[in-house]
Motif scaffolding. Structure first.
Motif: not given
Length: 198
Positions: A97-98, A174
C-alpha cells in the motif's frame, strides 16, 4: 524653623521629587520605545506557497565539513513511480500500500564558502495530502525503476560559487495519495519553504 516653613519646604521637595521622577519616566519610556524600535527584529513570516520551478525567495545556508554555502533551492518536478518499483526491495509486506515518487531539486551555490557534498536533499520533504508526510528512501544500491534523468546526490562532490546541479531522490507515500507539495526544512527558527505540486 516654624512648622509652617517645614510644611512648605516638604511640599517644595515633594514637587521637585515628583517632577524629577516624571521626567525620568518620560525619558526612560521614550528611550525604551526608540531602542525597542531600533533593536526589534522581524519575526520570520510564514512562507507563502511557491510553485514548482520557482526559486527559494532567499538563499539557504547549508553547512558541511565546517564550511557554509549560500544556496538557491528550486524544486523542479515530482515523478510517480510504478507499483512494481518497490519489488526490487524484496519485502512486499513492508511496502504494501505504498508507492515511490521521485523528487527533483535544483540547487545553485551563490555565496558563502565552497562546500564539499552539501547534502541538500536531507532538508527536502514532501506532503501527500490528508496529513501524510513522505518518507525519504535511503538506498543501498539502486532501483531498476529509477527514471533515466534522475541523478542522485554526490555526497562528496565539491561545489564552488556559481555551480548549479539538479539532483533527485526517492520518497515513499501511500499508494492512493499524490504529492501536494515539496518542502524545504529551514530549522526550528522559521517555517519550512513550500512549493505546490499541480
Amino acid at each position: 524653623m516654624t512648622t509652617q516653613y517645614r510644611i512648605q519646604r516638604r511640599r517644595r521637595l515633594g514637587l521637585i521629587a515628583a517632577t524629577l521622577l516624571g521626567s525620568l519616566t518620560v525619558s526612560a519610556c521614550s528611550r525604551t520605545g526608540s531602542e525597542a524600535g531600533a533593536g526589534k527584529k522581524d519575526t520570520p513570516a510564514i512562507a507563502k506557497t511557491l510553485r514548482l520551478g520557482q526559486p527559494s525567495p532567499e538563499t539557504q545556508d547549508i553547512s558541511r565539513y565546517n564550511k557554509t554555502g549560500k544556496f538557491i533551492i528550486t524544486p523542479q518536478k515530482v515523478v510517480e513511480g510504478k507499483p512494481e518499483d518497490l519489488r526490487d526491495l524484496g519485502d512486499d509486506n513492508k511496502y504494501a500500500n505504498q508507492k515511490l515518487v521521485w523528487v527533483y531539486v535544483n540547487a545553485k551555490l551563490t555565496g558563502g564558502d565552497a562546500v564539499k557534498g552539501p547534502m541538500m536533499m536531507t532538508n527536502i520533504g514532501a506532503e501527500a495530502g490528508a496529513g501524510h508526510t513522505a518518507t525519504q528512501l535511503i538506498l543501498i544500491g539502486d532501483l531498476s525503476g529509477r527514471p533515466k534523468d534522475c541523478v542522485g546526490e554526490d555526497t562528496e562532490a565539491a561545489w564552488k560559487q556559481g555551480d548549479t546541479r539538479t539532483v533527485c531522490a526517492p520518497y515513499l507515500i501511500p499508494a492512493a495519495s499524490k504529492v501536494t507539495q515539496v518542502t524545504y526544512f529551514r530549522g526550528f527558527h522559521a517555517e519550512p519553504l513550500k512549493w505546490a505540486v499541480q
